[in-house]
Structures are given as structure tokens and as C-alpha cells.
Design an enzyme around this catalytic site. Structure first.
Site, PDB file in Angstrom:
ATOM      1  N   HIS A  97      58.439  45.027  23.150  1.00  0.00           N
ATOM      2  CA  HIS A  97      57.582  45.186  24.337  1.00  0.00           C
ATOM      3  C   HIS A  97      56.444  44.153  24.265  1.00  0.00           C
ATOM      4  O   HIS A  97      55.496  44.319  23.513  1.00  0.00           O
ATOM      5  CB  HIS A  97      57.025  46.604  24.355  1.00  0.00           C
ATOM      6  CG  HIS A  97      56.369  47.013  25.639  1.00  0.00           C
ATOM      7  ND1 HIS A  97      55.993  46.111  26.610  1.00  0.00           N
ATOM      8  CD2 HIS A  97      56.033  48.237  26.115  1.00  0.00           C
ATOM      9  CE1 HIS A  97      55.448  46.773  27.633  1.00  0.00           C
ATOM     10  NE2 HIS A  97      55.460  48.072  27.355  1.00  0.00           N
ATOM     11  N   ASN A 140      53.035  44.198  30.086  1.00  0.00           N
ATOM     12  CA  ASN A 140      52.161  45.261  30.602  1.00  0.00           C
ATOM     13  C   ASN A 140      50.806  45.439  29.925  1.00  0.00           C
ATOM     14  O   ASN A 140      50.234  46.534  29.933  1.00  0.00           O
ATOM     15  CB  ASN A 140      52.921  46.594  30.622  1.00  0.00           C
ATOM     16  CG  ASN A 140      54.142  46.521  31.533  1.00  0.00           C
ATOM     17  OD1 ASN A 140      54.272  45.569  32.314  1.00  0.00           O
ATOM     18  ND2 ASN A 140      55.037  47.477  31.454  1.00  0.00           N
ATOM     19  N   TYR A 179      49.893  45.256  26.709  1.00  0.00           N
ATOM     20  CA  TYR A 179      49.792  45.830  25.370  1.00  0.00           C
ATOM     21  C   TYR A 179      49.641  44.707  24.335  1.00  0.00           C
ATOM     22  O   TYR A 179      49.444  43.553  24.701  1.00  0.00           O
ATOM     23  CB  TYR A 179      50.969  46.780  25.131  1.00  0.00           C
ATOM     24  CG  TYR A 179      50.952  47.904  26.160  1.00  0.00           C
ATOM     25  CD1 TYR A 179      49.918  48.847  26.145  1.00  0.00           C
ATOM     26  CD2 TYR A 179      51.878  47.973  27.188  1.00  0.00           C
ATOM     27  CE1 TYR A 179      49.830  49.845  27.114  1.00  0.00           C
ATOM     28  CE2 TYR A 179      51.808  48.976  28.161  1.00  0.00           C
ATOM     29  CZ  TYR A 179      50.778  49.904  28.120  1.00  0.00           C
ATOM     30  OH  TYR A 179      50.691  50.877  29.089  1.00  0.00           O
ATOM     31  N   ASN A 188      46.544  46.883  33.270  1.00  0.00           N
ATOM     32  CA  ASN A 188      45.765  46.959  32.024  1.00  0.00           C
ATOM     33  C   ASN A 188      44.794  45.791  31.878  1.00  0.00           C
ATOM     34  O   ASN A 188      44.546  45.305  30.782  1.00  0.00           O
ATOM     35  CB  ASN A 188      46.679  47.089  30.800  1.00  0.00           C
ATOM     36  CG  ASN A 188      47.203  48.505  30.614  1.00  0.00           C
ATOM     37  OD1 ASN A 188      46.501  49.472  30.929  1.00  0.00           O
ATOM     38  ND2 ASN A 188      48.425  48.644  30.124  1.00  0.00           N
ATOM     39  N   ARG A 212      60.650  41.846  26.338  1.00  0.00           N
ATOM     40  CA  ARG A 212      60.198  42.139  27.709  1.00  0.00           C
ATOM     41  C   ARG A 212      58.808  41.562  27.960  1.00  0.00           C
ATOM     42  O   ARG A 212      57.889  41.785  27.177  1.00  0.00           O
ATOM     43  CB  ARG A 212      60.156  43.651  27.932  1.00  0.00           C
ATOM     44  CG  ARG A 212      59.933  44.023  29.390  1.00  0.00           C
ATOM     45  CD  ARG A 212      59.969  45.522  29.587  1.00  0.00           C
ATOM     46  NE  ARG A 212      60.489  45.862  30.904  1.00  0.00           N
ATOM     47  CZ  ARG A 212      59.959  46.797  31.699  1.00  0.00           C
ATOM     48  NH1 ARG A 212      58.917  47.480  31.324  1.00  0.00           N
ATOM     49  NH2 ARG A 212      60.483  47.040  32.875  1.00  0.00           N
ATOM     50  N   GLY A 248      63.850  51.415  37.017  1.00  0.00           N
ATOM     51  CA  GLY A 248      62.990  52.422  36.418  1.00  0.00           C
ATOM     52  C   GLY A 248      62.967  53.704  37.218  1.00  0.00           C
ATOM     53  O   GLY A 248      63.702  54.647  36.930  1.00  0.00           O
ATOM     54  N   THR A 276      57.976  55.431  30.081  1.00  0.00           N
ATOM     55  CA  THR A 276      57.107  56.368  29.368  1.00  0.00           C
ATOM     56  C   THR A 276      57.123  57.718  30.077  1.00  0.00           C
ATOM     57  O   THR A 276      56.890  57.788  31.280  1.00  0.00           O
ATOM     58  CB  THR A 276      55.679  55.784  29.294  1.00  0.00           C
ATOM     59  OG1 THR A 276      55.719  54.674  28.393  1.00  0.00           O
ATOM     60  CG2 THR A 276      54.671  56.797  28.800  1.00  0.00           C
TER      61      THR A 276
END
Ligand code: 8OZ
Length: 365
Positions: free
Chosen positions: A174, A177, A179, A234, A226, A317, A25
Site C-alpha cells: 500500500h 492514500n 499513508y 489525508n 498501489r 471497491g 477497510t
């Protein structure tokens, strides 16, 4: 020869090496959700990656959770991605689009008509996002109805179709993480009493149906998933991650997407270290497909993981932010530019397209 430089077959795609670019991001998209003016340069500079996974890209207006992230749900966004994909292909690279819905990690000011974020259950995360004015606590979410779950799955299918129209080589779902999909997977954020909550197999149902919708558009080799099983980022938690992710692997094994991409080392991890190595060893052995490892890998660990078979490829990353020619630098143990954290999220071309290659830096090579 460096194990990281061995080609790898992903379905019908032959990828040049095993140094992948992780999804990152960067918050430089236009207000419309089209990629920003420097995105084509940024990604094409990194085309020597075996595979680029794009930054997380929202599948719908309700899937947005941060300022200036791109989308793939409007015609303008699809048109905006085309030159990015073309530039990567021109430079000899391959790029998948990462399909993203943030779920509860959002703020009403980012959503249509100041809506509340949506989630499997109405449980607010102790977490923050960033909006126009800086960091803010996430807004109180509401639980998705069964009808809305179905329409969200359709949104994933439509976004996957749009990614194909934009020319991408494939898509990555995705499910990591903290979400939306991860919120369904883990017991700390999913207390639904219907078919999408409760037992681990139920919590994995949403992921399975998303994968199915995406596989209606793309052949399996063009689809990755992923996950970040042990990450607490989070505000994520799970009463029994071994059980949850054994079911996730079962569900995914039924669909056989091209690869599983695993965030092994994440921010705010809260898991006993002695169990951690075992956890990922077991996950790796239970998953029969291609395994991409991510999180804290350098040249040496990456080489070792690929040569001993604990991963098929490594997604880098931070190192890819700072080193556009990362495969060359890692395989030849060249010097590495240090990433500038202050320009990771938002800003302009500085810290985005101005990191030099090894050759450009003039350091003996
Ligand atoms: C950092 C900042 C905002 C979003 C993720 C998409 O963690 C992200 C993200 C990372 O997957």
C-alpha cells in the site's frame, strides 16, 4: 465475450477474470488485530473476483491508524488469517494481502504506550482518523530516524513473510492514500534533508527499498504496488506529481513487481481535470507491466478500459462491498445492489456478509 471476463496471467498465476476486488477497510477485526468472525465468509463470498486484495493490514503495531483494523505482525494474527485464506481458496478464489503502515495518519491512543505516530517528516496532516470514541484529529507525528527507516523496511519484509505463512497468494504494498509510503513519495509531506527526501528519486527510495525487502520473500509476480498519484486524501500534495510519479515508475521498473495498481479517482482530488487524463495515459504507457485501474469504474467504463488496453484489469471497491458476485453482474449487465455507506466502517455482519447474489435476490436472470 466480455473483456472483463478474459483470464489474465500474473506471473505464475492464471487469474480467472479482470474484475478484481479492491482493498477495503471494514473495521471489523478483533482488538488483537486478528480478522473478525465474519471475515472468512465475507471474502469467500467474493471469491469469483479475478483477484481479491485484502483490506489494508498493518505490518507492525506502529503501523496502525484506525480502530479494529487487522494486522500481520503477530502469531495470533497469522493464525487468524489462515481460515480466511482457506475459505477463499476453497471457493476457488485468489487473495493477496495488502501490507499497510499508516505513518502520520494515526492517533496516540491506537499506538503502543501512547506513542506519537511516525512519518518521514514531523508535519501533522490536517486530517482525522477514527478511534473507540469516533472521529478525532490525527496526533502530532515525529520524523523517523535513519535507523528506524531501516527497521520499518524490515517490518515490511517480516509482514510479507507472515503473509506467506498465512497462505496468501501474494501481497500488495500500500503506497497510496496518504499513508507512510505515500508520505515519503510526495513533497508536501516529506522535507527530509537526507537520502530519503528532496529530489523525487530520493523520495521514491523508501518505496524501492520496501519493494526490495518484499521481493526477498515473494517472487515478483506475487507482489503488487498501489499508488494514488493525484489524490489529496489525508492532506496529501506534491509540487510536481508528473516528476514524482515518473521517478516512481523508474524505481518500480527496476524491480518489476507483478502489477501496478493505480487509484485514478479519489476523494478530495485537487488536480486540473484537463491534465488528469493525460497524466494517467502517460503513467500507463511508461509502466510496462500489468496495470490495474481503480476509482469510479462501472461495467461500461471497465469493459472499455480493458478492451482498449488502458488497463489490464479493474479493481472495484464499493460495488464489491454490495455485490459479492460482481463479475457475473458486470459482464451480464445485471442489476446491482446499492452499497449501504453507514455500514462500511465498523459494525457487525449487517452490511458485510448479507448482500445477496443476483440469483439469491430473485430478480430475473
Ligand atoms: C477508509 C478508511 C480508513 C482507511 C485507504 C486504508 O484509504 C484506507 C482507508 C480507507 O487506503
Amino acid at each position: 465475450m466480455s473483456s472483463l471476463l478474459q483470464p489474465i496471467q500474473l506471473g505464475s498465476l492464471t487469474l480467472a477474470n479482470r474484475v478484481f476486488m479492491a482493498p477495503l477497510t471494514r473495521n471489523r477485526a478483533a482488538a488483537s488485530g486478528s480478522p473478525g468472525p465474519w471475515a472468512a465468509t465475507y471474502y469467500s463470498q467474493r471469491a469469483s473476483a479475478g483477484l481479491i486484495v485484502s483490506e489494508a493490514t498493518q505490518i507492525s503495531a506502529m503501523g496502525k491508524g484506525y480502530i479494529n483494523t487487522p494486522g500481520i505482525h503477530s502469531e495470533e494474527q497469522v493464525a487468524g488469517w489462515k481460515p480466511v485464506v482457506d475459505a477463499v481458496r476453497q471457493a476457488g478464489g485468489r487473495i493477496f494481502l495488502q501490507l499497510w503502515h499508516v505513518g502520520r495518519i494515526s492517533h496516540s491512543s491506537l499506538l503502543p504506550e501512547n506513542a506519537s505516530p511516525v512519518a518521514p517528516s514531523a508535519i501533522k496532516a490536517h486530517g482525522q482518523t477514527f478511534v473507540e470514541t469516533g472521529f478525532v484529529d490525527v496526533s502530532e507525528p515525529r520524523a523517523l530516524s535513519l535507523t528506524e527507516i531501516q527497521s520499518t523496511i524490515e517490518d515490511y519484509g517480516r509482514a510479507a513473510f507472515n503473509a506467506k505463512a498465512a497462505g496468501f497468494d501474494g501481497v500488495e504494498i500500500h503506497a497510496a492514500n496518504g499513508y507512510l509510503i505515500d508520505q515519503f513519495l510526495r513533497s508536501g509531506s516529506n522535507v527530509r534533508a537526507d537520502a530519503y527526501g528532496g529530489a523525487a528519486a530520493n523520495r521514491a527510495r523508501f518505496l524501492g527499498e520496501v519493494v526490495e525487502a518484499v521481493l526477498n520473500v515473494w517472487e515478483p509476480g506475487r507482489v503488487g504496488v498501489r499508488i494514488s498519484p493525484l489524490s489529496a486524501f489525508n492532506d496529501m500534495s506534491d509540487a510536481n506529481p508528473e516528476e514524482t510519479f515518473a521517478r516512481v515508475v523508474d524505481v518500480l521498473s527496476g524491480y518489476r513487481p507483478g502489477y501496478l495498481h493505480v487509484v485514478e479517482d479519489a476523494i478530495g482530488e485537487a488536480f486540473p481535470l484537463d491534465r488528469k487524463a493525460d497524466f494517467f495515459r502517460r503513467l500507463r504507457s511508461e509502466w510496462k507491466g500489468i496495470y490495474i485501474a481503480n476509482g469510479g469504474y462501472d461495467a461500461e467504463r471497465g469493459e472499455r478500459a480493458v478492451s482498449d488496453g488502458s488497463a489490464d484489469a479493474i479493481a472495484y471497491g464499493r460495488l464489491f462491498i454490495a455485490n459479492p458476485d460482481l463479475p457475473t453482474r458486470l459482464s451480464r449487465r445485471g442489476p446491482l445492489n446499492a452499497p449501504d455507506i453507514g455500514s462500511f466502517y465498523g459494525g457487525d455482519e449487517c452490511g458485510y456478509i448479507d448482500y445477496p447474489t443476483w440469483a439469491e435476490s430473485g430478480i430475473g436472470n
